[in-house]
Design a protein around this motif. Structure first.
Motif, PDB file in Angstrom:
ATOM      1  N   SER A 122      -4.499   6.714  15.556  1.00 44.39           N
ATOM      2  CA  SER A 122      -5.392   6.585  14.404  1.00 44.39           C
ATOM      3  C   SER A 122      -6.661   7.407  14.551  1.00 44.39           C
ATOM      4  CB  SER A 122      -5.780   5.114  14.218  1.00 44.39           C
ATOM      5  OG  SER A 122      -4.640   4.321  13.953  1.00 44.39           O
TER       6      SER A 122
ATOM      7  N   GLY B  21     -11.349  -2.243  12.970  1.00 44.45           N
ATOM      8  CA  GLY B  21     -10.671  -1.692  14.138  1.00 44.45           C
ATOM      9  C   GLY B  21     -11.212  -0.323  14.510  1.00 44.45           C
ATOM     10  N   ALA B  22     -11.506   0.494  13.498  1.00 50.09           N
ATOM     11  CA  ALA B  22     -12.079   1.817  13.758  1.00 50.09           C
ATOM     12  C   ALA B  22     -13.425   1.705  14.455  1.00 50.09           C
ATOM     13  CB  ALA B  22     -12.222   2.577  12.440  1.00 50.09           C
TER      14      ALA B  22
ATOM     15  N   ILE C 125     -11.230   9.090  12.230  1.00 49.91           N
ATOM     16  CA  ILE C 125     -10.387   7.890  12.261  1.00 49.91           C
ATOM     17  C   ILE C 125      -9.795   7.639  10.886  1.00 49.91           C
ATOM     18  CG2 ILE C 125     -10.270   5.467  12.887  1.00 49.91           C
ATOM     19  CD1 ILE C 125     -12.697   5.853  14.670  1.00 49.91           C
TER      20      ILE C 125
ATOM     21  N   HIS D  51      -8.113  -7.347  14.361  1.00 52.21           N
ATOM     22  CA  HIS D  51      -8.081  -6.143  13.529  1.00 52.21           C
ATOM     23  C   HIS D  51      -7.165  -5.083  14.124  1.00 52.21           C
ATOM     24  CE1 HIS D  51     -11.365  -7.578  11.021  1.00 52.21           C
ATOM     25  NE2 HIS D  51     -11.927  -8.021  12.130  1.00 52.21           N
TER      26      HIS D  51
ATOM     27  N   CYS E  32      -5.953  -1.749  15.441  1.00 51.78           N
ATOM     28  CA  CYS E  32      -6.626  -0.516  15.888  1.00 51.78           C
ATOM     29  C   CYS E  32      -5.687   0.209  16.843  1.00 51.78           C
ATOM     30  CB  CYS E  32      -7.992  -0.800  16.512  1.00 51.78           C
ATOM     31  SG  CYS E  32      -8.040  -2.033  17.806  1.00 51.78           S
TER      32      CYS E  32
ATOM     33  N   GLY F  51      -4.971  -1.118  22.807  1.00 51.08           N
ATOM     34  CA  GLY F  51      -5.102  -1.269  21.368  1.00 51.08           C
ATOM     35  C   GLY F  51      -4.436  -2.516  20.833  1.00 51.08           C
TER      36      GLY F  51
ATOM     37  N   CYS G 296      -4.802   0.711  11.203  1.00 52.91           N
ATOM     38  CA  CYS G 296      -6.184   0.731  11.699  1.00 52.91           C
ATOM     39  C   CYS G 296      -7.106   0.470  10.521  1.00 52.91           C
ATOM     40  CB  CYS G 296      -6.514   2.067  12.357  1.00 52.91           C
ATOM     41  SG  CYS G 296      -8.170   2.118  13.098  1.00 52.91           S
ATOM     42  N   ASP G 297      -7.727  -0.699  10.499  1.00 49.31           N
ATOM     43  CA  ASP G 297      -8.667  -0.987   9.422  1.00 49.31           C
ATOM     44  C   ASP G 297     -10.076  -0.573   9.852  1.00 49.31           C
ATOM     45  OD1 ASP G 297      -9.625  -3.027  11.085  1.00 49.31           O
ATOM     46  OD2 ASP G 297      -8.721  -4.642   9.909  1.00 49.31           O
ATOM     47  N   GLU G 298     -11.058  -0.775   8.959  1.00 47.23           N
ATOM     48  CA  GLU G 298     -12.400  -0.293   9.262  1.00 47.23           C
ATOM     49  C   GLU G 298     -12.998  -1.003  10.466  1.00 47.23           C
ATOM     50  OE1 GLU G 298     -16.750   0.442   7.127  1.00 47.23           O
ATOM     51  OE2 GLU G 298     -14.931   0.234   5.912  1.00 47.23           O
TER      52      GLU G 298
ATOM     53  N   ILE H 262     -12.866   0.978  18.129  1.00 43.39           N
ATOM     54  CA  ILE H 262     -12.476   2.173  18.877  1.00 43.39           C
ATOM     55  C   ILE H 262     -13.705   3.042  19.152  1.00 43.39           C
ATOM     56  CG2 ILE H 262     -11.131   4.304  18.801  1.00 43.39           C
ATOM     57  CD1 ILE H 262      -9.085   2.784  17.045  1.00 43.39           C
TER      58      ILE H 262
END
Length: 312
Positions: free
Chosen positions: A158, A180-181, A170, A151, A153, A115, A176-178, A184
């Motif tokens: 998260s 980054g989500a 998430i 980003h 994550c 991550g 964790c931004d969008e 994942i």
């Protein structure tokens, strides 16, 4: 599918079979609390972290050993040495995660994710060659390195994952931004992920939500920016969507983990905070509660689930 709309997400999720992969891990890994101390960078957005004088490294080490012993009764448990330069490293599920090759419809090989941590003190954890080599050279997992992209994550802190159905929940925050989500979601090959804002002051979804072996969930509505999202998750796992009180949340009861189909682990403090109704609901879902005293570790702002990395 990646959605911020709980209604659309669950309309899709209800059509998915619980055949994505094994609902519980086949092994666990931990990092010892060597050099355990307050990390000031992490404390900036972790309201659960104690003041520096609240840290007792010796007691934390003893409790961590008892956690390892308890987990090892049920599944293989590997523990890596800690490092005084990374005082938060005993919470490795934020930094490393694994995905199975036998997930339904996923042609990718077994893989491990690295991550991208928000704080530099935690970014150093992602550089550990011994953990990377364990997954890559010993287990033969392919690497998905997200640590160098911009980003944040922070993986399965998260992203709370229903491994039976291939669903991700998430929680969005500074950790964790969008974007980054989405990384994942893609890296784990999930079928669908629900993105939601955490309540102000919350930093990881796994403090307010746990999915247990794909058939039950512990939900702390106060940790969600929109309580309707918490209600929708509870409804999806009904009759085993267990709604926790603020007191149970504050004791880390939602920071629990099922590492077998019939046991859920949580800290001693969380277990004592469980209401009779919550305990009965877990029993009705087929789970015995196993507790380990972790008050010294919880001074670091995380609890049992944060300490345990899962190997699928």
């Amino acid at each position: 599918m990646i959605s911020r709309d709980p209604q659309a997400f669950f309309a899709h999720a209800r059509g998915l079979a619980a055949d994505f992969g094994p609902p519980v891990a086949r092994a666990a890994f931990l990092v010892a609390p060597d050099g355990f101390a307050r990390a000031e960078q992490s404390a900036g957005d972790n309201r659960y972290m104690a003041a520096a004088e609240g840290f007792d490294p010796g007691r934390a080490s003893a409790q961590h050993r008892e956690l390892r012993r308890s987990l090892a009764e049920v599944l293989p448990t590997v523990c890596f040495a800690g490092d005084p330069d990374t005082p938060d490293a005993l919470f490795p599920n934020n930094v490393f995660a694994t995905g199975r090759a036998d997930a339904a419809g996923d042609p990718a090989p077994a893989r491990y994710l690295v991550g991208r941590m928000r704080h530099p003190v935690r970014q150093r954890e992602a550089e550990r060659a011994d953990i990377r080599d364990f997954f890559g050279q010993v287990l033969g997992y392919a690497e998905v390195d997200l640590s160098l992209q911009p980003h944040p994550c922070e993986l399965t802190g998260s992203a709370v994952i229903d491994r039976a159905r291939g669903l991700g929940y998430i929680g969005l925050s500074e950790r964790c931004d969008e974007a980054g989500a989405r990384l994942i979601h893609q890296a784990l090959g999930l079928r669908a992920s629900l993105l939601f804002e955490l309540a102000p002051g919350e930093y990881h979804a796994n403090v307010v939500l746990a999915v247990l072996a794909g058939r039950a969930a512990l939900i702390a509505p106060a940790g969600f920016a929109d309580p309707a999202t918490a209600a929708a998750i509870a409804a999806f796992y009904a009759p085993h969507g267990i709604v926790l009180s603020a007191a149970e949340q504050g004791a880390f009861a939602a920071n629990a983990i099922a590492l077998s189909s019939y046991r859920v682990w949580m800290s001693g403090g969380a277990g004592r905070a469980l209401s009779a109704d919550s305990r009965a609901a877990l029993a009705a879902a087929g789970f015995a509660v196993v507790t380990v005293e972790l008050d010294a570790i919880e001074a670091g702002g995380g609890s049992l689930r944060c300490c345990v990395g899962e190997i699928f």
